[in-house]
Design a protein around this motif. Structure first.
Motif, PDB file in Angstrom:
ATOM      1  N   SER A  31       0.848  -1.190   0.000  1.00  0.00           N
ATOM      2  CA  SER A  31       0.000   0.000   0.000  1.00  0.00           C
ATOM      3  C   SER A  31       0.886   1.243   0.000  1.00  0.00           C
ATOM      4  O   SER A  31       1.888   1.296   0.726  1.00  0.00           O
ATOM      5  N   LEU A  32       0.509   2.229  -0.813  1.00  0.00           N
ATOM      6  CA  LEU A  32       1.278   3.471  -0.902  1.00  0.00           C
ATOM      7  C   LEU A  32       0.413   4.644  -0.496  1.00  0.00           C
ATOM      8  O   LEU A  32      -0.794   4.638  -0.719  1.00  0.00           O
ATOM      9  N   ALA A  33       1.028   5.653   0.066  1.00  0.00           N
ATOM     10  CA  ALA A  33       0.300   6.847   0.496  1.00  0.00           C
ATOM     11  C   ALA A  33      -0.086   7.724  -0.691  1.00  0.00           C
ATOM     12  O   ALA A  33      -0.915   8.620  -0.555  1.00  0.00           O
ATOM     13  N   ALA A  34       0.508   7.473  -1.851  1.00  0.00           N
ATOM     14  CA  ALA A  34       0.241   8.256  -3.063  1.00  0.00           C
ATOM     15  C   ALA A  34       0.416   7.325  -4.261  1.00  0.00           C
ATOM     16  O   ALA A  34       0.936   6.205  -4.113  1.00  0.00           O
ATOM     17  N   PRO A  35      -0.020   7.735  -5.447  1.00  0.00           N
ATOM     18  CA  PRO A  35       0.147   6.874  -6.617  1.00  0.00           C
ATOM     19  C   PRO A  35       1.591   6.466  -6.875  1.00  0.00           C
ATOM     20  O   PRO A  35       1.856   5.394  -7.412  1.00  0.00           O
ATOM     21  N   SER A  36       2.522   7.333  -6.495  1.00  0.00           N
ATOM     22  CA  SER A  36       3.934   6.981  -6.602  1.00  0.00           C
ATOM     23  C   SER A  36       4.676   7.533  -5.385  1.00  0.00           C
ATOM     24  O   SER A  36       4.274   8.544  -4.814  1.00  0.00           O
ATOM     25  N   HIS A  87       5.605   2.642  -7.836  1.00  0.00           N
ATOM     26  CA  HIS A  87       4.210   2.932  -8.160  1.00  0.00           C
ATOM     27  C   HIS A  87       3.295   1.876  -7.542  1.00  0.00           C
ATOM     28  O   HIS A  87       3.753   0.812  -7.108  1.00  0.00           O
ATOM     29  N   ALA A  88       2.021   2.184  -7.539  1.00  0.00           N
ATOM     30  CA  ALA A  88       1.033   1.261  -6.987  1.00  0.00           C
ATOM     31  C   ALA A  88       1.168  -0.098  -7.666  1.00  0.00           C
ATOM     32  O   ALA A  88       1.344  -0.183  -8.881  1.00  0.00           O
ATOM     33  N   GLY A  89       1.122  -1.152  -6.859  1.00  0.00           N
ATOM     34  CA  GLY A  89       1.229  -2.504  -7.394  1.00  0.00           C
ATOM     35  C   GLY A  89       2.572  -3.153  -7.121  1.00  0.00           C
ATOM     36  O   GLY A  89       2.717  -4.363  -7.308  1.00  0.00           O
ATOM     37  N   ILE A  90       3.547  -2.393  -6.664  1.00  0.00           N
ATOM     38  CA  ILE A  90       4.863  -2.971  -6.416  1.00  0.00           C
ATOM     39  C   ILE A  90       4.820  -3.850  -5.176  1.00  0.00           C
ATOM     40  O   ILE A  90       4.170  -3.524  -4.179  1.00  0.00           O
ATOM     41  N   THR A  91       5.513  -4.966  -5.224  1.00  0.00           N
ATOM     42  CA  THR A  91       5.569  -5.905  -4.107  1.00  0.00           C
ATOM     43  C   THR A  91       6.898  -5.745  -3.362  1.00  0.00           C
ATOM     44  O   THR A  91       7.837  -5.147  -3.897  1.00  0.00           O
ATOM     45  N   PRO A  92       6.997  -6.286  -2.148  1.00  0.00           N
ATOM     46  CA  PRO A  92       8.279  -6.228  -1.437  1.00  0.00           C
ATOM     47  C   PRO A  92       9.423  -6.867  -2.219  1.00  0.00           C
ATOM     48  O   PRO A  92      10.546  -6.371  -2.197  1.00  0.00           O
ATOM     49  N   ARG A  93       9.146  -7.958  -2.920  1.00  0.00           N
ATOM     50  CA  ARG A  93      10.179  -8.602  -3.738  1.00  0.00           C
ATOM     51  C   ARG A  93      10.654  -7.653  -4.834  1.00  0.00           C
ATOM     52  O   ARG A  93      11.861  -7.523  -5.088  1.00  0.00           O
ATOM     53  N   GLU A  94       9.701  -7.008  -5.495  1.00  0.00           N
ATOM     54  CA  GLU A  94      10.047  -6.112  -6.597  1.00  0.00           C
ATOM     55  C   GLU A  94      10.768  -4.857  -6.095  1.00  0.00           C
ATOM     56  O   GLU A  94      11.654  -4.332  -6.769  1.00  0.00           O
ATOM     57  N   LEU A  95      10.395  -4.399  -4.905  1.00  0.00           N
ATOM     58  CA  LEU A  95      11.052  -3.224  -4.324  1.00  0.00           C
ATOM     59  C   LEU A  95      12.537  -3.505  -4.080  1.00  0.00           C
ATOM     60  O   LEU A  95      13.410  -2.699  -4.446  1.00  0.00           O
ATOM     61  N   LEU A  96      12.818  -4.648  -3.468  1.00  0.00           N
ATOM     62  CA  LEU A  96      14.213  -4.998  -3.211  1.00  0.00           C
ATOM     63  C   LEU A  96      14.966  -5.207  -4.527  1.00  0.00           C
ATOM     64  O   LEU A  96      16.099  -4.749  -4.689  1.00  0.00           O
TER      65      LEU A  96
END
Length: 331
Positions: A31-36, A87-96
Motif C-alpha cells: 500500500s502506498l500513500a500516493a500513486p507513486s 508505483h502502486a502494485g509494487i511488491t516487497p520482492r520487486e522493491l528490493l
C-alpha cells in the motif's frame, strides 16, 4: 509424549502459517500513500535505515518487516544508493529487486559543444533535482575540488549528455564531465600528427576550442584547424573573432566593432601572437580530432561563404578575392 507431539505439530503449523503469510506478503502489492513514492538513498545508508526511509516516504507497511526481508534475502548489502520511484502494485520482492539492480529515476544534464563556462554554470543551476553544491563555490574552489587547483575551468569539461540520479550534487556531475574531457584529450593527444606547433595537450585544448567556435559546417573543421596550425607555424597572428568576443565577456552585445579588434587584451589574437591563455569554450570530440590532425592544406586564410561553409585561400590576394565575392557581393 502425546503432549510433546501435539506441541511440536502446533509449532510446525504455526511456522507453516507464518511462512505462508510471509510468502504471500512478499508477493502482494504494498500500500502506498500516493500513486507513486520517491526515495533518495545516500551512499552508506544501512538496510534498516533504508527500510524505515521507505515507510517514512509513503510505503504503508511495517519497516521491521521490510528490513527482515532485506536481511533474510541475503541481498541487503547489495542495495545501491540512488534515487528510486515506486508505483502502486509494487511488491516487497520487486522493491528490493529494484534497489539491487539500481533501477533508478534519472535526470539529464546536457552540455553543448561551444558553450563557455558561464553557460555551464547556468545549466547546472537550472538542472532538475540536482543538489547545488557548487552554487556558493568560486571557480577556483571548484577546480581545486576537481583536483586541478590553479587551473581555469574554461573548456575543461566534455560536452555530452550526463544522466544522474535525483539528489546527486552538481559537483559529482562536473567530476564526470571533467574526467571525460581529460580522457578524450589524452586519447587525441596520443594520436596527434607528428609535426604540430603545439607544446602540450593544454595548447591542443585551446586550439580545439577556437576550432569549435569558428566551424560552420563539420566538413570544414579540419581545414579550419589547418589554417590556425599553419599560422602558428609561420608566426602569423591567429586573428580570430571568437577569442576577441570571449575576452569582452558579458560586455559583448552581439556586435563586434573595429575598436574591439584594436583593444589589446590577453584574448585579442589580432594584437597578440600565438594562442590565448585558456580555452574559450568546450570543444567536442570532432574539434579535438581536427586540432590534432588538421587537413593537409597550405591555406592560411578563410572567409565565410554565407551558407555556413568557408572559402580557404593560401595567399592574401586570393583571400581578398574571396572576401570581395562572398562578403561584399563582388564577382
Amino acid at each position: 509424549m502425546k503432549w510433546l507431539l501435539r506441541a511440536l505439530l502446533a509449532l510446525l503449523l504455526i511456522a507453516g502459517l507464518a511462512a505462508g503469510a510471509a510468502w504471500q506478503w512478499l508477493r502482494s502489492p504494498l500500500s502506498l500513500a500516493a500513486p507513486s513514492v520517491e526515495l533518495s538513498i545516500e551512499p552508506g545508508t544501512n538496510p534498516a535505515e533504508v527500510a524505515r526511509a521507505w515507510v517514512a516516504a509513503g510505503v504503508q507497511t511495517d519497516g521491521r518487516f521490510l528490513y527482515q526481508w532485506f536481511k533474510w534475502s541475503g541481498q541487503a548489502k547489495q542495495i545501491r544508493a540512488g534515487s528510486y520511484e515506486v508505483h502502486a502494485g509494487i511488491t516487497p520482492r520487486e522493491l528490493l529487486d529494484k534497489m539491487v539492480r539500481g533501477d533508478q529515476v534519472m535526470e539529464q544534464l546536457r552540455l553543448i559543444e561551444g558553450w563557455n563556462w558561464r553557460q555551464v554554470r547556468a545549466a547546472l543551476a537550472a538542472a532538475p533535482q540536482l543538489k547545488a553544491k557548487t552554487a556558493q563555490m568560486s571557480d577556483a574552489d571548484i577546480m581545486a575540488a576537481l583536483g586541478e587547483p590553479g587551473v581555469a575551468p574554461e573548456g575543461r569539461f566534455f560536452p555530452d549528455t550526463y544522466a544522474y540520479s535525483r539528489g546527486v550534487s552538481d559537483l559529482t556531475v562536473l567530476k564526470r564531465a571533467h574526467a571525460a574531457m581529460q580522457g578524450r584529450l589524452a586519447a587525441a593527444w596520443s594520436k596527434r600528427a607528428s609535426d604540430l606547433p603545439l607544446k602540450s595537450a593544454d595548447e591542443a585544448l585551446i586550439l580545439a576550442s577556437i576550432v569549435e567556435k569558428e566551424t560552420g559546417v563539420s566538413s570544414d573543421r579540419s581545414k579550419v584547424a589547418a589554417v590556425f596550425v599553419n599560422r602558428l607555424r609561420v608566426g602569423m597572428p591567429l586573428q580570430t573573432d571568437p577569442t576577441v568576443i570571449y575576452g569582452l565577456g558579458e560586455a559583448f552585445d552581439g556586435n563586434l566593432r573595429k575598436r574591439d579588434l584594436l583593444a589589446d587584451t590577453a584574448y585579442n589574437t589580432y594584437t597578440r601572437g600565438g594562442l590565448p591563455p585558456t580555452p574559450i569554450a568546450m570543444p567536442g570530440a570532432a574539434s579535438l580530432q581536427a586540432a590534432l590532425n588538421p587537413a593537409a592544406i597550405k591555406a592560411v586564410y578563410f572567409v565565410a561563404r554565407g551558407d555556413g561553409s568557408s572559402e580557404f585561400s593560401e595567399d592574401l590576394a586570393a583571400h581578398n578575392r574571396a572576401v570581395n565575392k562572398y562578403q561584399r557581393g563582388g564577382k
